[in-house]
Design an enzyme around this catalytic site. Structure first.
Site, PDB file in Angstrom:
ATOM      1  CG  ASP A 226      -1.954   1.094   1.196  1.00 45.89           C
ATOM      2  OD1 ASP A 226      -2.797   1.098   0.277  1.00 45.89           O
ATOM      3  OD2 ASP A 226      -1.910   1.960   2.093  1.00 45.89           O
ATOM      4  CE  LYS A 230      -1.243   5.155   1.364  1.00 46.69           C
ATOM      5  NZ  LYS A 230      -1.365   5.298   2.829  1.00 46.69           N
TER       6      LYS A 230
END
Length: 368
Positions: A226, A230
């Site tokens: 995750d 980003k």
């Protein structure tokens, strides 16, 4: 002496048709925020009209609800989800301004963004799979925006923090990005802040999951993927052609737990306790703190890992779910620019999405 009346101005009236995809935790929080703000926005000249809500298997096109409440008491007509039909319904045939909000975490939904933008529908999302997915798809989305459509994704990086906008402002004013470092996971920030040896690490993961700080599957956070997404999103915002395969990622999930079902994984969380206790002991032996850090430089070197930082480091002073992003640029070289604040939870993520909606709405022309 008569007082002269101050001139009054009539708010510029704008109507924005909105469709929401993914009425889960973030989507539901967003609907609550929109309902609460609707009166204030209308007084300022912006009418939000909710035209539809789509979940994974069914959608509702019969809202047009002035209270932005798809759980209203009147009869609801649900039908199987068809994203093409859903987008067409929100877009309408009356030349109105239309916007789709994707609060899912679904790659199939993200694959429609370029088409929706090309068809005249703005898109706002906290879904990271478009900005970090195939580079060709990302370029198609950017190309579709050149016709004046807006695609905003502030909440993909650090929930409600102005990270993407800050980077965009730096670049638009002629600055040059040299490096990005940060703590991009509110979940892992919270876990590192709470991991002091008084409780097993697995207990903290269960608590974070109960508080909705983690993704539905905590491995999405613990794997580091995750955060890697980003980092890719920020790199591409800076014009760097980075892909997920270019990021060196350290996962906190043992290989034998990676393929289990969510339920089975949660029952075996204790396997994380010993290695995480060892990491904490290493940090304390060095008089440092344990932090989950992502780094990217202009040579394309990108990493996501647990790191031991000195107590004097800016990242050592984060609280709770704080995200912190450090931009090193030509202007901010000796003293890098920091953006810091809460980075986890449905409400702050929804607020980031709401902010993007308002920025798009502000740019719209009034239409009859």
């Amino acid at each position: 002496m008569l007082e002269r009346a101050l001139p009054t101005t009539t708010p510029r009236r704008r109507t924005l048709a909105v469709g929401l995809i993914g009425p889960g935790r973030v989507g539901s929080a967003l609907l609550t925020q929109l309902r609460a703000a609707q009166g204030r926005l209308a007084a300022g000249g912006l009418e939000l009209k909710l035209c539809g809500v789509a979940a994974s298997k069914r959608m509702w096109l019969d809202c047009d609800d002035p209270e932005l409440n798809y759980r209203c008491d009147r009869a609801q007509t649900w039908r199987p989800t068809d994203l093409q039909q859903f987008a067409a319904h929100v877009r309408g045939d009356d030349h109105r301004h239309a916007l789709l909000i994707d609060c899912s975490a679904n790659d199939f939904v993200a694959s429609h963004y370029a088409d929706w933008l090309a068809e005249g529908v703005h898109v706002v999302t906290p879904n990271k799979l478009a900005g970090s997915g195939p580079l060709q798809r990302w370029e198609a989305i950017r190309a579709a925006c050149r016709a004046g459509m807006r695609f905003r994704y502030e909440a993909t990086v650090c929930a409600g923090l102005p990270v993407v906008q800050t980077l965009r402002d730096l670049l638009d004013t002629g600055d040059e990005l040299l490096a990005v470092d940060g703590m991009f996971s509110g979940t892992l920030a919270w876990l590192c802040n709470r991991h002091d040896g008084s409780q097993p690490f697995s207990t903290l993961v269960r608590e974070a999951h109960a508080l909705s700080y983690t993704e539905p599957d905590p491995r999405d956070d613990l794997s580091g993927m995750d955060v890697a997404r980003k980092l890719v999103i920020l790199a591409r915002e800076a014009g760097w052609a980075l892909s997920l395969d270019d990021v060196e990622v350290q996962s906190l999930v043992p290989a034998e737990l990676a393929a289990l079902s969510i339920d089975d994984f949660m029952t075996q969380l204790a396997q994380l306790d010993t290695p995480m206790a060892a990491q904490l002991a290493t940090a304390r032996a060095q008089n440092g703190v344990l932090r989950h850090v992502a780094s990217l430089d202009r040579q394309g070197r990108a990493s996501v890992k647990l790191a031991v930082l000195p107590a004097s480091h800016p990242f050592a002073h984060t609280r709770l779910t704080d995200n912190v992003v450090q931009f090193t640029t030509r202007r901010y070289h000796d003293n890098p620019l920091l953006v810091q604040g809460p980075g986890a939870g449905p409400e702050v993520t929804a607020a980031g999405v709401f902010g993007d909606l308002l920025r798009i709405a502000e740019s719209l022309e009034a239409r009859a």
